[in-house]
Motif scaffolding. Structure first.
Motif, short mmCIF file in Angstrom:
data_model
loop_
_atom_site.label_atom_id
_atom_site.label_comp_id
_atom_site.label_asym_id
_atom_site.label_seq_id
_atom_site.Cartn_x
_atom_site.Cartn_y
_atom_site.Cartn_z
N ARG A 191 0.83 -1.21 0.00
CA ARG A 191 0.00 0.00 0.00
C ARG A 191 0.86 1.26 0.00
NH1 ARG A 191 -2.50 0.93 5.46
NH2 ARG A 191 -0.31 1.42 5.76
N ASP A 192 1.84 1.31 0.88
CA ASP A 192 2.70 2.49 0.96
C ASP A 192 3.47 2.70 -0.34
OD1 ASP A 192 1.77 2.79 3.53
OD2 ASP A 192 3.56 1.94 4.48
N VAL A 214 0.98 3.97 -3.05
CA VAL A 214 0.57 5.37 -2.81
C VAL A 214 1.69 6.32 -3.19
CG1 VAL A 214 -0.02 7.03 -1.01
CG2 VAL A 214 -1.18 4.83 -1.08
N GLU A 217 1.36 8.94 -6.47
CA GLU A 217 1.46 10.40 -6.33
C GLU A 217 2.37 11.00 -7.39
OE1 GLU A 217 -0.13 12.61 -4.39
OE2 GLU A 217 -1.38 10.91 -3.82
#
Length: 197
Positions: A183-184, A187, A191
């Motif tokens: 997930r990190d 993300v 971005e």
């Protein structure tokens, strides 16, 4: 002309992407299961990450509970209430649940995901194969969910939501730590790749 990698873009040298840090591949199956058919969807190059082995146990327990409930309901309807018609749907459901339990280990090994330069590729299925590529710039939401049984075995689902509902992907059976790392990573990369929506 030389290509200089962008630091936040997944590539094979990034430990969070290729699994060399051990988080994404710890406790997973050793290799992805491919269909034997000549016309199968190819895996392609790159590092494929798989589901946690605990996912099989969660699926077996869930399917087993449903099978027991179906058999119990069928027995109550037929033996106690005298509704003999219940043998037909009860028998069909029991056969389906036994088949589901039998193919679960092989099915779990057919799941895999790959972090490429511009997208995440997810594949699943032996008979009905699905391969989906989700561009990093189109990701709108990365969601982690897990139920009580998942929590007991330390696994979670990671869901990627995009602008087009048909390209959304749910990766089940990730270890909790791997789901959070993925997930990190997604993300951070999304971005940098955000496109106009």
């Amino acid at each position: 002309m030389t290509n200089t990698p962008v630091p936040t873009t997944p590539d094979s040298s990034d430990p969070a992407v290729d699994g060399t840090d051990g988080v994404l591949d710890a406790g997973t199956f050793d290799r992805i299961k491919e269909p034997r058919a000549e016309n199968r969807l190819p895996l392609g190059d790159g590092t494929w990450h798989q589901l946690a082995r605990q996912y099989v146990w969660v699926q077996l327990i869930s399917s087993g509970i449903i099978a027991v409930l179906v058999v119990a309901a069928t027995l109550v309807l037929t033996l106690v209430l005298g509704q003999m018609w219940a043998w037909i749907p009860g028998g069909i459901m029991t056969v389906i649940m036994v088949w589901t339990i039998a193919i679960t280990p092989r099915q779990a090994r057919s799941y895999g995901y790959q972090l490429r330069q511009d997208d995440l590729v997810f594949r699943r299925g032996i008979l009905w194969q699905r391969v989906v590529a989700v561009p990093y710039g189109r990701m709108q939401l990365v969601d982690i969910t897990h139920g009580p049984l998942d929590r007991g075995f330390g696994i979670a689902q990671l869901k990627l939501v995009t602008a087009a509902a048909t390209t959304g992907v749910t990766i089940p059976g990730l270890r909790q730590e791997a789901a959070e790392r993925l997930r990190d990573t997604l993300v951070d990369v999304a971005e940098t790749r955000r496109t106009g929506l």
